[in-house]
Design a protein around this motif. Structure first.
Motif, PDB file in Angstrom:
ATOM      1  N   LEU A  75      -6.122  -9.436  -6.828  1.00 50.63           N
ATOM      2  CA  LEU A  75      -7.176  -8.461  -7.084  1.00 50.63           C
ATOM      3  C   LEU A  75      -7.011  -7.221  -6.211  1.00 50.63           C
ATOM      4  CD1 LEU A  75      -9.755  -7.802  -8.616  1.00 50.63           C
ATOM      5  CD2 LEU A  75     -11.051  -9.020  -6.847  1.00 50.63           C
ATOM      6  N   LYS A  76      -6.658  -7.432  -4.959  1.00 46.80           N
ATOM      7  CA  LYS A  76      -6.453  -6.312  -4.042  1.00 46.80           C
ATOM      8  C   LYS A  76      -5.325  -5.402  -4.534  1.00 46.80           C
ATOM      9  CE  LYS A  76      -5.192  -5.272   0.767  1.00 46.80           C
ATOM     10  NZ  LYS A  76      -4.832  -5.887   2.086  1.00 46.80           N
ATOM     11  N   THR A  77      -4.228  -5.999  -4.970  1.00 46.34           N
ATOM     12  CA  THR A  77      -3.084  -5.208  -5.431  1.00 46.34           C
ATOM     13  C   THR A  77      -3.408  -4.479  -6.720  1.00 46.34           C
ATOM     14  OG1 THR A  77      -1.659  -6.911  -4.464  1.00 46.34           O
ATOM     15  CG2 THR A  77      -0.601  -5.269  -5.865  1.00 46.34           C
ATOM     16  N   ILE A  78      -4.143  -5.126  -7.608  1.00 49.46           N
ATOM     17  CA  ILE A  78      -4.573  -4.472  -8.844  1.00 49.46           C
ATOM     18  C   ILE A  78      -5.396  -3.226  -8.535  1.00 49.46           C
ATOM     19  CG2 ILE A  78      -6.138  -4.685 -10.822  1.00 49.46           C
ATOM     20  CD1 ILE A  78      -5.286  -7.671 -10.943  1.00 49.46           C
ATOM     21  N   ALA A 120      -3.174  -0.460  -7.134  1.00 51.59           N
ATOM     22  CA  ALA A 120      -2.342   0.136  -8.179  1.00 51.59           C
ATOM     23  C   ALA A 120      -3.173   1.038  -9.082  1.00 51.59           C
ATOM     24  CB  ALA A 120      -1.666  -0.968  -8.993  1.00 51.59           C
ATOM     25  N   TYR A 121      -4.358   0.594  -9.420  1.00 55.86           N
ATOM     26  CA  TYR A 121      -5.244   1.360 -10.297  1.00 55.86           C
ATOM     27  C   TYR A 121      -5.615   2.694  -9.658  1.00 55.86           C
ATOM     28  CZ  TYR A 121      -9.251   2.278 -13.373  1.00 55.86           C
ATOM     29  OH  TYR A 121     -10.137   2.842 -14.262  1.00 55.86           O
ATOM     30  N   VAL A 122      -5.961   2.670  -8.379  1.00 60.77           N
ATOM     31  CA  VAL A 122      -6.308   3.894  -7.666  1.00 60.77           C
ATOM     32  C   VAL A 122      -5.126   4.861  -7.618  1.00 60.77           C
ATOM     33  CG1 VAL A 122      -6.888   4.830  -5.394  1.00 60.77           C
ATOM     34  CG2 VAL A 122      -8.139   2.865  -6.275  1.00 60.77           C
ATOM     35  N   CYS A 123      -3.927   4.320  -7.475  1.00 59.73           N
ATOM     36  CA  CYS A 123      -2.724   5.152  -7.374  1.00 59.73           C
ATOM     37  C   CYS A 123      -2.196   5.594  -8.739  1.00 59.73           C
ATOM     38  CB  CYS A 123      -1.615   4.385  -6.649  1.00 59.73           C
ATOM     39  SG  CYS A 123      -1.940   4.095  -4.889  1.00 59.73           S
ATOM     40  N   GLY A 124      -2.809   5.123  -9.819  1.00 60.42           N
ATOM     41  CA  GLY A 124      -2.342   5.492 -11.157  1.00 60.42           C
ATOM     42  C   GLY A 124      -1.033   4.842 -11.530  1.00 60.42           C
ATOM     43  N   LYS A 179       0.822  -1.212   0.000  1.00 57.02           N
ATOM     44  CA  LYS A 179       0.000   0.000   0.000  1.00 57.02           C
ATOM     45  C   LYS A 179       0.854   1.257   0.000  1.00 57.02           C
ATOM     46  CE  LYS A 179      -3.855   2.197   2.450  1.00 57.02           C
ATOM     47  NZ  LYS A 179      -4.795   2.094   3.607  1.00 57.02           N
ATOM     48  N   GLU A 180       1.921   1.270   0.788  1.00 61.03           N
ATOM     49  CA  GLU A 180       2.780   2.455   0.876  1.00 61.03           C
ATOM     50  C   GLU A 180       3.730   2.552  -0.316  1.00 61.03           C
ATOM     51  OE1 GLU A 180       2.400   4.937   3.041  1.00 61.03           O
ATOM     52  OE2 GLU A 180       0.655   3.794   3.729  1.00 61.03           O
ATOM     53  N   ILE A 181       4.244   1.414  -0.766  1.00 64.26           N
ATOM     54  CA  ILE A 181       5.166   1.435  -1.903  1.00 64.26           C
ATOM     55  C   ILE A 181       4.453   1.910  -3.165  1.00 64.26           C
ATOM     56  CG2 ILE A 181       6.498  -0.053  -3.475  1.00 64.26           C
ATOM     57  CD1 ILE A 181       7.527  -1.563  -1.078  1.00 64.26           C
ATOM     58  N   LEU A 182       3.165   1.580  -3.284  1.00 58.96           N
ATOM     59  CA  LEU A 182       2.398   2.009  -4.455  1.00 58.96           C
ATOM     60  C   LEU A 182       2.223   3.526  -4.516  1.00 58.96           C
ATOM     61  CD1 LEU A 182      -0.278  -0.808  -4.680  1.00 58.96           C
ATOM     62  CD2 LEU A 182       1.316  -0.145  -6.499  1.00 58.96           C
ATOM     63  N   LYS A 183       2.469   4.210  -3.418  1.00 57.70           N
ATOM     64  CA  LYS A 183       2.420   5.671  -3.411  1.00 57.70           C
ATOM     65  C   LYS A 183       3.705   6.274  -3.983  1.00 57.70           C
ATOM     66  CE  LYS A 183      -0.538   5.788   0.726  1.00 57.70           C
ATOM     67  NZ  LYS A 183      -0.634   6.208   2.150  1.00 57.70           N
ATOM     68  N   ILE A 184       4.713   5.418  -4.200  1.00 57.13           N
ATOM     69  CA  ILE A 184       6.027   5.888  -4.613  1.00 57.13           C
ATOM     70  C   ILE A 184       6.391   5.448  -6.030  1.00 57.13           C
ATOM     71  CG2 ILE A 184       8.499   5.787  -4.102  1.00 57.13           C
ATOM     72  CD1 ILE A 184       7.720   5.313  -1.160  1.00 57.13           C
ATOM     73  N   GLY A 231     -11.682  -2.241 -14.473  1.00 58.16           N
ATOM     74  CA  GLY A 231     -11.445  -1.151 -15.401  1.00 58.16           C
ATOM     75  C   GLY A 231      -9.990  -0.834 -15.633  1.00 58.16           C
ATOM     76  N   ALA A 232      -9.098  -1.690 -15.132  1.00 53.27           N
ATOM     77  CA  ALA A 232      -7.659  -1.490 -15.321  1.00 53.27           C
ATOM     78  C   ALA A 232      -7.162  -2.398 -16.439  1.00 53.27           C
ATOM     79  CB  ALA A 232      -6.919  -1.784 -14.024  1.00 53.27           C
ATOM     80  N   GLU A 233      -5.873  -2.285 -16.768  1.00 50.12           N
ATOM     81  CA  GLU A 233      -5.306  -3.166 -17.780  1.00 50.12           C
ATOM     82  C   GLU A 233      -3.848  -3.467 -17.470  1.00 50.12           C
ATOM     83  OE1 GLU A 233      -4.855  -1.587 -21.699  1.00 50.12           O
ATOM     84  OE2 GLU A 233      -4.420   0.446 -21.002  1.00 50.12           O
TER      85      GLU A 233
END
Length: 257
Positions: free
Chosen positions: A46-49, A52-56, A22-27, A102-104
């Motif tokens: 699914l959780k990680t996807i 990641a999608y929310v964080c762009g 969760k924190e690494i995805l902010k970086i 909605g991600a890819e």
């Protein structure tokens, strides 16, 4: 100057937890998500996807040999048909889950022993490249900088991203030092951040033998299972910013085309 930062994520399995995704995805700007063969499970994928999608953050399939016990770090002598099907299965699974939110998936990065093997074993590389092309030939392939795989995959029509590792030691020939050898994994935050800056600005890395080794990097990886991975990522980001080096997904970099 621009550089992509990627990390191996989604590697928790059931009640066994790894990393601070969760924190690494902010970086980071690209997330290599485990597909269940070396680590990860459907719920975690699914959780990680979704995170990641929310964080762009760009989403990649982190494909592996079928080796949960060895965390994908043991060599396997698979037939072409076995490896082709294994890689195709993993990409398909992650892509299907990504599509549901909605991600890819935009790239593929092999993991561990598979990554190292196909960097020079073009027979196994053929199965991996063919599987990617069969699924979607517009996917990027992330490969070890300086390896024969890069030219091989480009000849087959794939766009390839040359990758270097922030927290791994190199030999003078550009290969990674085996994890069985002391010093193969680096832990000093300042040292790692300085190495990354040098890779980006000078195109070189100090080898374990003490030589300056050429290395071309479109993307820098920080392993999610390295001790202090979050702090390492934060330090790298800090130093890159101080050096006026932009951090962005490699999909916008020209070097991987």
């Amino acid at each position: 100057m621009n550089i992509d930062l990627n990390s191996d994520l989604g590697e928790s399995f059931g009640s066994w937890h790894m990393g601070n995704d969760k924190e690494i995805l902010k970086i980071v700007t690209s997330a290599n998500i485990a597909c269940g063969f070396h680590a990860g499970d459907p719920q975690g994928m699914l959780k990680t996807i979704k995170q990641a999608y929310v964080c762009g953050v760009a989403i990649g399939a982190h494909v592996s040999y079928p080796d949960l016990v060895g965390f994908g770090r043991r060599n396997m002598d698979l037939s072409y048909d076995e490896l082709y099907a294994d890689v195709l299965y993993q990409i398909s699974a992650l892509s299907g889950m990504a599509k549901s939110v909605g991600a890819e998936v935009t790239y593929v990065k092999p993991h561990g022993a598979l990554y190292n093997t196909i960097s020079k074993d073009l027979q196994q590389a053929q199965a991996v490249v063919d599987a990617i092309c069969a699924f979607n030939s517009s996917l990027y392939l992330v490969a070890l900088a300086g390896s024969p795989l890069i030219h091989f995959a480009k000849e087959k029509g794939l766009s390839v991203i040359s990758e270097a590792f922030a927290d791994r030691a190199y030999h003078s020939d550009g290969t990674l030092v085996s994890r069985k050898i002391d010093g193969a994994v680096l832990h000093d935050y300042d040292e790692i951040a300085l190495r990354v800056v040098n890779m980006v600005k000078t195109g070189h890395v100090q080898s374990i033998e003490g030589h300056l080794t050429p290395i071309q990097a479109d993307s820098i990886c920080v392993h999610g299972d390295t001790k202090g991975a979050l702090e390492i990522s934060q330090k790298i980001t800090q130093v890159l910013t101080e050096e006026n080096i932009s951090i962005r997904s490699f999909s916008s970099l020209k070097g991987g085309q």
